[in-house]
Enzyme design. Structure first.
Site, PDB file in Angstrom:
ATOM      1  CB  SER A  43     -40.062   9.600  68.711  1.00 41.96           C
ATOM      2  OG  SER A  43     -40.043   8.951  70.216  1.00 41.96           O
ATOM      3  CE1 TYR A 228     -39.868  16.141  87.766  1.00 37.47           C
ATOM      4  CE2 TYR A 228     -37.575  16.910  88.546  1.00 37.47           C
ATOM      5  CZ  TYR A 228     -38.495  16.106  87.527  1.00 37.47           C
ATOM      6  OH  TYR A 228     -37.688  15.961  86.359  1.00 37.47           O
TER       7      TYR A 228
END
Length: 390
Positions: A43, A228
């Protein structure tokens, strides 16, 4: 706005965003790609771009799985709901099959619902895109709720960040994680659920011969690696990438393949929540736009399909078997310039040396705002249906 979340969305803006991506894919010509495609996490972001590229680049029938909030009177839906409604409407206009399932993709129930639709309507799929970006996962076997965390491993991380709303550059410190943090993050963002999906589809003979599955990952530069790639999320991405090899082994009898595509840093709801990343992206955008090599989600995925997955030859990968669509971002000359600007970045000069305005625009666009061609003075109806969801 509440931090990195916009608490409303704009239906017409989301619709226009989808139409713009559709037109881009159509302008690039036909891709001899998969014809029956399942997109898990369909989506927003790379998942939405994958569904659009499959449908309008290869005329594919698509099933999309996502977890979005439907609208209610006086309250807008989440942007992914409006994106999916717009996608289905555009697909149906040109006679393309498109059905969507709204629910927790980690659950056995949603897997079964998806399997039933594929079995009834498509028979098999030849491409499965895995693009989930959830901070939590209820494990379908143990019932344990796992929460991912963004933390460094081994020591506290301290570096610059920016409040992209105000443009204020400041220093941030993030405490190191513990072993439980790592385990939880791997449980949410690693490859276990991807493998569960593929196992479930294969068990029902729903994967076509030579089927391909692709999950998305990110590596990034040395500037961000402590928080990260070398932090908790990095451990999860390592697990995701190793899962590609085990899935490929499990698909050997149907000559199937699993890949991880390493994509470019882009403005998403997930990346906006990561300290340091908005500043890095703002500097990166400035340089890549000046060089004429900037890409958004749809440009990235269209190139992935056309030049890597469905180019007609062997899929090009790096030494670890990963597809690299971050190749332009990671060009040495680009990274050297980013590192130089990073050292100079302060509140007073950020608007000059970065593309913070471009970052903000992309952020607003995620929710259907600041989209060119949309008249925001005109009333719009929040009660939009996704056609296939009753």
């Amino acid at each position: 706005m509440r931090g990195f979340i916009c608490t409303t969305s704009q239906p017409k803006g989301c619709e226009q965003n989808v139409k713009n991506q559709v037109e881009y894919v159509k302008s690039k010509g036909n891709i001899e790609g998969a014809k029956k495609v399942l997109v898990i996490g369909a989506s927003t972001g790379f998942g939405l771009a994958s569904r659009i590229t499959s449908a309008f680049g290869s005329d594919a029938a698509t099933v999309g799985v996502f977890f979005e909030k439907a609208p209610s009177e006086g309250k807008t839906a989440s942007p992914g709901w409006y994106n999916s409604a717009a996608f289905e409407n555009e697909a149906h206009k040109v006679g393309l099959y498109a059905k969507s399932i709204n629910g927790d993709a980690f659950s056995n129930e949603i897997k079964k619902q998806t399997i039933d639709i594929i079995k009834t309507d498509l028979g098999q799929v030849d491409l499965v895109i895995y693009s989930l970006a959830s901070p939590v996962r209820m494990h379908p076997v143990t019932g344990v709720l796992h929460r991912s965390v963004l933390k460094p491993i081994g020591s506290t991380f301290t570096n610059k960040t920016v409040d992209f709303h105000s443009g204020k550059v400041s220093e941030i410190s993030i405490q190191e994680c513990n072993d439980e943090d790592i385990a939880n993050t791997v449980a949410v963002m690693g490859g276990e659920d991807w493998a569960m999906w593929i196992d479930a589809l294969k068990a029902e003979n729903l994967l076509a011969p030579s089927a391909t599955t692709v999950a998305y990952s990110y590596i990034g530069p040395s500037l961000t690696e402590a928080v990260y790639r070398k932090g908790t999320i990095g451990r999860a991405k390592d697990h995701l990438e190793s899962t590609a090899f085990s899935i490929t082994e499990s698909l050997a009898d149907i000559k199937g393949k699993a890949y991880v595509s390493v994509n470019k840093a882009l403005v998403t709801q997930a990346s906006s929540a990561i300290p340091v990343i908005p500043l890095y992206i703002s500097l990166l955008y400035k340089i890549m736009k000046e060089e004429g090599i900037h890409e958004g989600c749809i440009e990235q995925i269209q190139r992935l399909y056309q030049d890597r997955l469905f180019s007609g030859g062997a899929v090009a990968t790096d030494e670890k078997g990963r597809i690299r669509i971050d190749d332009l971002e990671m060009r040495p000359d680009v990274q050297e310039r980013v590192a130089s600007l990073w050292n100079d970045a302060v509140t007073e000069n950020l608007s000059e040396i970065s593309d913070l305005e471009g970052y903000r625009k992309d952020f607003y666009n995620l929710f259907g705002f600041a989209v060119e061609g949309v008249d925001y003075k005109v009333d719009t109806n929040e009660m939009v249906n996704v056609p296939s969801i009753m």
